[in-house]
Design an enzyme around this catalytic site. Structure first.
Site, PDB file in Angstrom:
ATOM      1  N   LYS A 187       0.725  -1.008   0.129  1.00 30.35           N
ATOM      2  CA  LYS A 187       0.133  -0.119  -0.433  1.00 30.35           C
ATOM      3  C   LYS A 187       0.956   1.507  -0.107  1.00 30.35           C
ATOM      4  O   LYS A 187       1.824   1.860   0.556  1.00 30.35           O
ATOM      5  CB  LYS A 187      -1.215   0.089   1.144  1.00 30.35           C
ATOM      6  CG  LYS A 187      -1.607   1.466   1.511  1.00 30.35           C
ATOM      7  CD  LYS A 187      -2.547   1.421   2.365  1.00 30.35           C
ATOM      8  CE  LYS A 187      -1.898   2.612   3.415  1.00 30.35           C
ATOM      9  NZ  LYS A 187      -1.559   3.907   2.460  1.00 30.35           N
ATOM     10  N   GLY A 240       6.792   4.627   8.827  1.00 26.76           N
ATOM     11  CA  GLY A 240       6.588   5.265   8.995  1.00 26.76           C
ATOM     12  C   GLY A 240       5.872   6.027   9.788  1.00 26.76           C
ATOM     13  O   GLY A 240       7.563   5.989  10.892  1.00 26.76           O
ATOM     14  N   SER A 241       4.849   6.577  11.136  1.00 21.96           N
ATOM     15  CA  SER A 241       5.703   7.439  11.506  1.00 21.96           C
ATOM     16  C   SER A 241       5.390   6.404  13.335  1.00 21.96           C
ATOM     17  O   SER A 241       4.977   5.364  13.467  1.00 21.96           O
ATOM     18  CB  SER A 241       4.312   8.781  11.975  1.00 21.96           C
ATOM     19  OG  SER A 241       2.980   8.095  12.133  1.00 21.96           O
ATOM     20  N   VAL A 244       2.256   5.315  14.268  1.00 24.18           N
ATOM     21  CA  VAL A 244       1.014   4.930  13.491  1.00 24.18           C
ATOM     22  C   VAL A 244       1.930   3.282  13.785  1.00 24.18           C
ATOM     23  O   VAL A 244       1.602   2.343  14.009  1.00 24.18           O
ATOM     24  CB  VAL A 244       0.752   5.117  12.356  1.00 24.18           C
ATOM     25  CG1 VAL A 244       0.173   3.796  11.404  1.00 24.18           C
ATOM     26  CG2 VAL A 244       0.001   6.384  12.266  1.00 24.18           C
ATOM     27  N   GLY A 245       3.595   3.181  13.713  1.00 26.77           N
ATOM     28  CA  GLY A 245       4.297   2.239  14.689  1.00 26.77           C
ATOM     29  C   GLY A 245       3.391   1.799  15.089  1.00 26.77           C
ATOM     30  O   GLY A 245       3.386   0.223  15.705  1.00 26.77           O
ATOM     31  N   GLU A 263      10.144   0.308  10.895  1.00 27.04           N
ATOM     32  CA  GLU A 263      11.125   1.907  10.298  1.00 27.04           C
ATOM     33  C   GLU A 263      10.440   2.927  10.528  1.00 27.04           C
ATOM     34  O   GLU A 263       9.572   3.513  10.019  1.00 27.04           O
ATOM     35  CB  GLU A 263      10.786   1.443   8.810  1.00 27.04           C
ATOM     36  CG  GLU A 263      12.131   0.040   8.364  1.00 27.04           C
ATOM     37  CD  GLU A 263      13.923   0.337   8.953  1.00 27.04           C
ATOM     38  OE1 GLU A 263      14.267   1.521   9.982  1.00 27.04           O
ATOM     39  OE2 GLU A 263      14.550  -0.453   9.117  1.00 27.04           O
ATOM     40  N   CYS A 297      13.463  10.633   7.789  1.00 29.28           N
ATOM     41  CA  CYS A 297      13.540   9.494   8.750  1.00 29.28           C
ATOM     42  C   CYS A 297      14.989   9.853   9.700  1.00 29.28           C
ATOM     43  O   CYS A 297      14.730  10.090  10.785  1.00 29.28           O
ATOM     44  CB  CYS A 297      13.123   8.333   8.720  1.00 29.28           C
ATOM     45  SG  CYS A 297      13.986   7.351   7.410  1.00 29.28           S
ATOM     46  N   GLU A 394      10.521  14.713  16.184  1.00 32.94           N
ATOM     47  CA  GLU A 394      10.392  14.922  14.692  1.00 32.94           C
ATOM     48  C   GLU A 394       9.631  15.665  13.876  1.00 32.94           C
ATOM     49  O   GLU A 394       8.841  15.139  14.245  1.00 32.94           O
ATOM     50  CB  GLU A 394      10.565  12.978  13.922  1.00 32.94           C
ATOM     51  CG  GLU A 394      10.545  12.856  12.820  1.00 32.94           C
ATOM     52  CD  GLU A 394      10.190  11.582  12.045  1.00 32.94           C
ATOM     53  OE1 GLU A 394       9.595  11.076  12.518  1.00 32.94           O
ATOM     54  OE2 GLU A 394      11.273  11.273  12.005  1.00 32.94           O
TER      55      GLU A 394
HETATM   56  P1  NAD Z   1       2.514   7.892   8.537  1.00 31.27           P
HETATM   57  O1  NAD Z   1       3.003   6.890   9.539  1.00 31.27           O
HETATM   58  O2  NAD Z   1       0.925   9.251   8.853  1.00 31.27           O
HETATM   59  O3  NAD Z   1       1.870   6.882   7.805  1.00 31.27           O
HETATM   60  C1  NAD Z   1       2.535   5.743   7.201  1.00 31.27           C
HETATM   61  C2  NAD Z   1       2.086   4.891   6.543  1.00 31.27           C
HETATM   62  O4  NAD Z   1       1.118   3.901   7.033  1.00 31.27           O
HETATM   63  C3  NAD Z   1       0.987   5.226   4.809  1.00 31.27           C
HETATM   64  O5  NAD Z   1       1.210   4.209   4.111  1.00 31.27           O
HETATM   65  C4  NAD Z   1      -0.179   5.128   5.617  1.00 31.27           C
HETATM   66  O6  NAD Z   1      -1.059   5.410   4.751  1.00 31.27           O
HETATM   67  C5  NAD Z   1      -0.245   3.942   6.696  1.00 31.27           C
HETATM   68  N1  NAD Z   1      -1.236   3.885   8.397  1.00 31.27           N
HETATM   69  C6  NAD Z   1      -1.847   5.100   8.393  1.00 31.27           C
HETATM   70  N2  NAD Z   1      -1.838   4.905   9.467  1.00 31.27           N
HETATM   71  C7  NAD Z   1      -2.360   3.325   9.117  1.00 31.27           C
HETATM   72  C8  NAD Z   1      -2.965   2.347  10.534  1.00 31.27           C
HETATM   73  N3  NAD Z   1      -4.179   2.782  11.580  1.00 31.27           N
HETATM   74  N4  NAD Z   1      -2.850   1.402   9.800  1.00 31.27           N
HETATM   75  C9  NAD Z   1      -1.951   0.240   8.772  1.00 31.27           C
HETATM   76  N5  NAD Z   1      -1.263   2.174   8.173  1.00 31.27           N
HETATM   77  C10 NAD Z   1      -1.650   2.681   8.424  1.00 31.27           C
HETATM   78  O7  NAD Z   1       3.336   8.044   8.066  1.00 31.27           O
HETATM   79  P2  NAD Z   1       3.935   9.348   7.308  1.00 31.27           P
HETATM   80  O8  NAD Z   1       3.638  10.368   7.631  1.00 31.27           O
HETATM   81  O9  NAD Z   1       3.813   8.875   6.015  1.00 31.27           O
HETATM   82  O10 NAD Z   1       5.534   9.461   7.228  1.00 31.27           O
HETATM   83  C11 NAD Z   1       6.592  10.024   8.199  1.00 31.27           C
HETATM   84  C12 NAD Z   1       6.794   8.925   9.112  1.00 31.27           C
HETATM   85  O11 NAD Z   1       7.929   7.976   8.326  1.00 31.27           O
HETATM   86  C13 NAD Z   1       8.270  10.128   9.486  1.00 31.27           C
HETATM   87  O12 NAD Z   1       8.194   9.607  11.249  1.00 31.27           O
HETATM   88  C14 NAD Z   1       9.162   9.406   9.056  1.00 31.27           C
HETATM   89  O13 NAD Z   1      10.723   9.335   9.756  1.00 31.27           O
HETATM   90  C15 NAD Z   1       9.392   8.229   8.481  1.00 31.27           C
HETATM   91  N6  NAD Z   1      10.085   7.137   7.591  1.00 31.27           N
HETATM   92  C16 NAD Z   1      10.726   6.712   8.604  1.00 31.27           C
HETATM   93  C17 NAD Z   1      11.329   5.522   8.121  1.00 31.27           C
HETATM   94  C18 NAD Z   1      12.692   5.059   8.524  1.00 31.27           C
HETATM   95  O14 NAD Z   1      13.441   4.355   7.021  1.00 31.27           O
HETATM   96  N7  NAD Z   1      12.382   4.535   9.289  1.00 31.27           N
HETATM   97  C19 NAD Z   1      11.608   6.116   6.307  1.00 31.27           C
HETATM   98  C20 NAD Z   1      10.796   7.291   5.425  1.00 31.27           C
HETATM   99  C21 NAD Z   1       9.674   7.492   6.628  1.00 31.27           C
END
Ligand code: NAD
Length: 496
Positions: A187, A240-241, A244-245, A263, A297, A394
């Site tokens: 996704k 992601g964040s 949400v993680g 991640e 990130c 962050e």
């Molecule tokens: P986010 O957590 O809002 O979303 C990430 C993904 O998760 C999106 O595809 C979103 O649709 C999905 N998502 C949202 N809610 C969900 C749920 N309840 N269940 C399952 N999936 C869900 O993050 P963002 O704003 O898209 O990205 C920014 C974040 O990503 C920052 O914190 C950044 O540091 C992190 N990031 C980490 C790395 C790494 O390798 N460590 C790389 C890039 C980005």
């Protein structure tokens, strides 16, 4: 709504797929929903794409399961590798178009997008090479047994990515998952669906059987949630964040205990000792804090500077940030484009205001660029305290804090005073300092005399609340395989 639409980007005219990619075909969502993706540069709509809901996730998982048990299970590892390499070739032939799809809905400078796609191509080639080299062990337990391990695929992997590196993140997950014999449902992030859909149309041509790689556009709270709670997905790899993680981990625990790799975010320290070459350091510090609008990130958003060079360093950094060209992502000289969305822009501006109110000093930037658009001045805060939100959180924007330290011990203390642990850097000419500091920092990556060098061959991932599991390198193969032990009793009496 159509499944394809011709799009005129500033550098290329191309045919943009819009559908959900399931079983090697583009299709409409079962509920008939669509959503519009917006260009962050002018904030105008680009195009609407089809949206996956729970029902589409179900169909995609069934497709992936069918392929895993069927057509994909009889493909040799060597042929899996050839398909990954072919996909890399097809991407290389369309490098500039794929880069355009990223710049369009993400706002990233085209040069940075080209860099990203090149990284993704390298990643597919790298894991193409690994596919036929994943081996177990033969273990000599006793003369009467034959004992060995197999590194078997997990099954159906759900891959959920963030918007900041849409194609790098896709490749970091899809390539090792496929190399090791899994099938996937990916996704994309709702802000950036275009580039993943473009890659989807190359998958059939690369020779992958139907159902092996499925790509959905959709929202986290609907399609993402349906994936993390699904009873027939064996693994979720999530980028992601932190917030949400945590939800992903809960969902895995409350459903089928699927395996999880996380991640997450970072608040990475970039440490400068007085013996470092400050001219070189400026480039790395600038890239660390401001590359891609700070939406990285592992951004080096906390800069730690030795007191002996503090004032000189600040002067140099202020001057360095003025060179960054801000503007149209499709202008070849642009270093910094717009923030990805109005929400992200407002979030970063709120952090800047919060820093001002908390008493930190702004020595550069501190506001928006112009009166419209989503551009933010590269912003440098000094006189910061540990309890300030700009130091703890962050920000994911072009904002950094500069901290003064007196010795190595204090530098390590400040560096480690965060719940994140994704990355760090140390700049020094002294090998002892470099190794002592890098060994003492609690982070998944420590760069010495550089910042942000990420390569498909080298692992990437977090300590502490930056997540767990590793992407890239041979380490990622472990994230997509499980070890089976086989013991054969060869001869002799039956065990009493
Ligand atoms: P986010 O957590 O809002 O979303 C990430 C993904 O998760 C999106 O595809 C979103 O649709 C999905 N998502 C949202 N809610 C969900 C749920 N309840 N269940 C399952 N999936 C869900 O993050 P963002 O704003 O898209 O990205 C920014 C974040 O990503 C920052 O914190 C950044 O540091 C992190 N990031 C980490 C790395 C790494 O390798 N460590 C790389 C890039 C980005």
């Amino acid at each position: 709504m159509a499944l394809f639409q011709e799009i005129q980007a500033p550098n290329v005219k191309y045919n943009q797929p819009l559908g959900l990619f399931i079983n090697n075909e583009f299709m409409k969502g079962i509920d008939g929903k669509t959503f519009v993706t917006t260009n962050p540069y002018d904030q105008k709509p680009i195009v609407a794409v089809h949206e996956a809901t729970e029902k589409d996730v179900q169909v995609a998982v069934q497709a992936a399961r069918g392929a895993f048990e069927g057509s994909w299970s009889i493909v040799t590892p060597s042929d899996r590798g050839k398909m990954l390499t072919k996909l890399a070739d097809l991407m290389a032939a369309k490098l500039e178009t794929i880069a355009a799809t990223i710049s369009l809905d993400n706002g990233k400078a085209l040069s940075a997008a080209m860099f990203e796609v090149t990284n993704a191509i390298d990643c597919f080639r790298y894991y193409g090479g690994w596919a036929d080299k994943v081996v177990g062990q033969t273990i000599d337990t006793d003369p009467a047994s034959m004992t060995y391990t197999r590194h078997e695929p997990l099954g159906v992997c759900g891959l959920i990515v963030a918007w900041n590196l849409p194609i790098s993140l896709l490749s970091w997950k899809v390539a090792p998952a496929i190399a090791t014999g899994n099938t996937v449902v990916l996704k994309s992030a709702e802000l950036t669906p275009l580039s993943s859909l473009y890659i989807a149309q190359l998958i059939k041509e690369a020779g992958f059987p139907a159902g092996v790689i499925n790509i959905l556009s959709g929202f986290g709270s609907i399609a993402g949630k349906a994936m993390t709670t699904h009873m027939d997905i064996d693994k979720i790899s999530f980028t992601g964040s932190l917030a949400v993680g945590r939800q992903v981990l809960h969902a895995a625990a409350n459903s089928n205990l699927k395996k999880v790799t996380l991640e997450l975010g970072g608040k990475s320290p970039n440490i400068v000792f007085p013996d470092a070459n400050l001219d070189h350091v400026m480039s790395w510090v600038n890239v660390g804090a401001f590359f891609y609008q700070g939406q990285v990130c592992c951004a080096g958003s906390r800069i730690l500077v030795h007191e002996a060079i503090y004032e000189r360093f600040l002067d140099m950094l202020k001057k360095r940030t003025k060179i960054n060209k801000v503007g149209d992502p499709f202008d070849p000289d642009t270093f910094q484009g717009p923030q990805v969305s109005v929400a992200q822009f407002e979030r970063v501006m709120a952090y800047i205001e919060d820093g001002k109110k908390a008493g930190a000093t702004i020595i550069a930037g501190g506001g928006r660029i112009g009166s419209e658009g989503l551009f933010i001045q590269p912003t440098i805060f000094t006189d910061v305290r540990d309890d300030m939100a700009i130091v703890k959180d962050e920000i994911f924007g072009p904002v950094c804090t500069v901290h003064k330290f007196k010795d190595e011990k204090e530098a390590i203390e400040i560096a480690n005073s965060t719940h994140y642990g994704l990355a760090a850097a140390v700049h020094t000419a002294d090998l002892n300092t470099a190794f002592h500091v890098s060994n003492s920092i609690k982070a998944g990556t420590v760069w010495i005399n550089n910042f942000g060098l990420i390569n498909p061959q080298a692992p990437f991932g977090g300590y502490k609340q930056s997540g767990f599991g590793r992407e890239l390198g041979s380490y990622a193969l472990e994230a997509y395989t499980q070890v089976k032990l086989v013991r054969c009793w060869l001869a002799g009496p039956v065990f009493p």
